[in-house]
Design a protein around this motif. Structure first.
Motif, mmCIF file in Angstrom:
data_model
loop_
_atom_site.group_PDB
_atom_site.id
_atom_site.type_symbol
_atom_site.label_atom_id
_atom_site.label_comp_id
_atom_site.label_asym_id
_atom_site.label_seq_id
_atom_site.Cartn_x
_atom_site.Cartn_y
_atom_site.Cartn_z
ATOM 1 N N ILE A 70 19.963 16.083 15.608
ATOM 2 C CA ILE A 70 20.711 15.078 14.707
ATOM 3 C C ILE A 70 20.946 16.466 13.663
ATOM 4 N N GLN A 123 14.480 6.508 10.546
ATOM 5 C CA GLN A 123 15.298 5.685 10.882
ATOM 6 C C GLN A 123 16.772 6.162 11.766
ATOM 7 N N ASP A 124 16.598 7.910 12.308
ATOM 8 C CA ASP A 124 18.286 7.797 12.626
ATOM 9 C C ASP A 124 17.740 8.934 13.863
ATOM 10 N N LEU A 125 16.421 8.216 13.927
ATOM 11 C CA LEU A 125 15.963 9.176 15.647
ATOM 12 C C LEU A 125 14.815 7.830 15.957
ATOM 13 N N LEU A 154 14.618 15.315 17.326
ATOM 14 C CA LEU A 154 15.679 15.938 15.967
ATOM 15 C C LEU A 154 16.989 17.084 14.828
ATOM 16 N N ASP A 201 22.265 16.090 2.686
ATOM 17 C CA ASP A 201 22.422 14.570 3.169
ATOM 18 C C ASP A 201 20.660 14.655 3.153
ATOM 19 N N ARG A 202 19.998 13.897 3.740
ATOM 20 C CA ARG A 202 19.119 13.252 4.293
ATOM 21 C C ARG A 202 18.663 12.892 5.602
ATOM 22 N N LEU A 203 16.987 12.336 5.804
ATOM 23 C CA LEU A 203 16.692 11.630 6.862
ATOM 24 C C LEU A 203 15.908 10.819 6.438
ATOM 25 N N SER A 205 13.627 5.664 14.936
ATOM 26 C CA SER A 205 12.728 4.048 14.694
ATOM 27 C C SER A 205 11.237 4.201 15.387
ATOM 28 N N CYS A 226 11.049 11.849 3.765
ATOM 29 C CA CYS A 226 11.958 12.367 3.626
ATOM 30 C C CYS A 226 12.594 13.379 3.698
ATOM 31 N N LYS A 261 24.544 17.430 11.530
ATOM 32 C CA LYS A 261 24.234 16.986 9.906
ATOM 33 C C LYS A 261 24.818 18.792 9.917
#
Length: 228
Positions: free
Chosen positions: A190, A174-176, A187, A168-170, A178, A157, A194
């Motif tokens: 992203i 999920q944002d990559l 990365l 915000d958080r990763l 999976s 996380c 953000k």
């Protein structure tokens, strides 16, 4: 004397005079051009000397030196605050770290989780590139208070802080996509989207393109060794 012979002789003389005149004119043109080039070079030298003594140019130079000096001082301050490297912190350090800088990326991890090791490698590669953002990691097992307070349920996380506030958080990958084989650039994009890392200049992106493949090969190789 043969009239035709006389006419031919006069014609040859006239042609010879024309050629001689043309040769003289050509020589004059060459000399004039050389003189013009010499005068131009001399003029350029005078203009350069005047330029070097131009107070406006001196002012711009002084301003540039001052800006560079200020940038160096800013970078030194950031380094003293822990920027420029990917560091491990303790739960006791956490509040001071996330409130001590404007932009912070904190990776909550578990030392046995393979995906946490993958995230580690990418963040470690980005930390020295984006000096304006602090990159830190915290062992979730050793930080139960903040894991609960921040509602962390999945690792890795990566929580993004601005001026001490989690914005915000990763969660996992999920944002990559999976997938485990995402690139550092993915990365990076992203995090930039953000707003937690700054925009890079075009020439910096070009330089990164040359090293992206080798960087990702090292990351995959290192994570594979860690998992063995």
């Amino acid at each position: 004397m043969d009239p035709d012979a006389v006419k031919s002789t006069l014609s040859n003389l006239a042609f010879g005079n024309v050629m001689a005149a043309a040769a003289r004119d050509y020589q004059k043109e060459i000399v004039a051009k050389e003189k013009g080039q010499a005068a131009s070079a001399s003029h350029d030298e005078v203009d350069l000397d005047e330029l070097l003594d131009d107070p406006e140019l001196e002012k711009l130079h002084a301003e540039r030196i001052a800006a560079l000096k200020k940038e160096v001082e800013k970078r030194e301050v950031l380094k003293r605050q822990g920027h420029g490297e990917y560091r491990e912190i303790t739960e006791g350090d956490f509040l001071g770290e996330v409130t001590g800088s404007e932009k912070i990326i904190c990776h909550f991890y578990h030392h046995e989780f393979y995906r946490c090791k993958i995230m580690d490698k990418h963040l470690k590669a980005l930390a020295p590139v984006y000096l304006g953002t602090k990159f830190i990691k915290l062992d979730a097992e050793n930080a139960p208070f903040f894991v609960t307070k921040l509602g962390i349920k999945t690792l890795p996380c990566v929580i993004l802080f601005k001026k001490g506030i989690a914005v915000d958080r990763l969660i996992g990958f999920q944002d990559l996509g999976s997938k485990d084989d995402f690139s550092t650039r993915a990365l990076e994009n992203i995090l930039r989207m953000k707003g937690i890392i700054d925009e890079k200049k075009k020439n910096e992106d070009d330089e990164d393109d040359e090293t992206e493949m080798s960087m990702n090969r090292r990351i995959r190789s290192s994570t594979a060794e860690d998992s063995d």
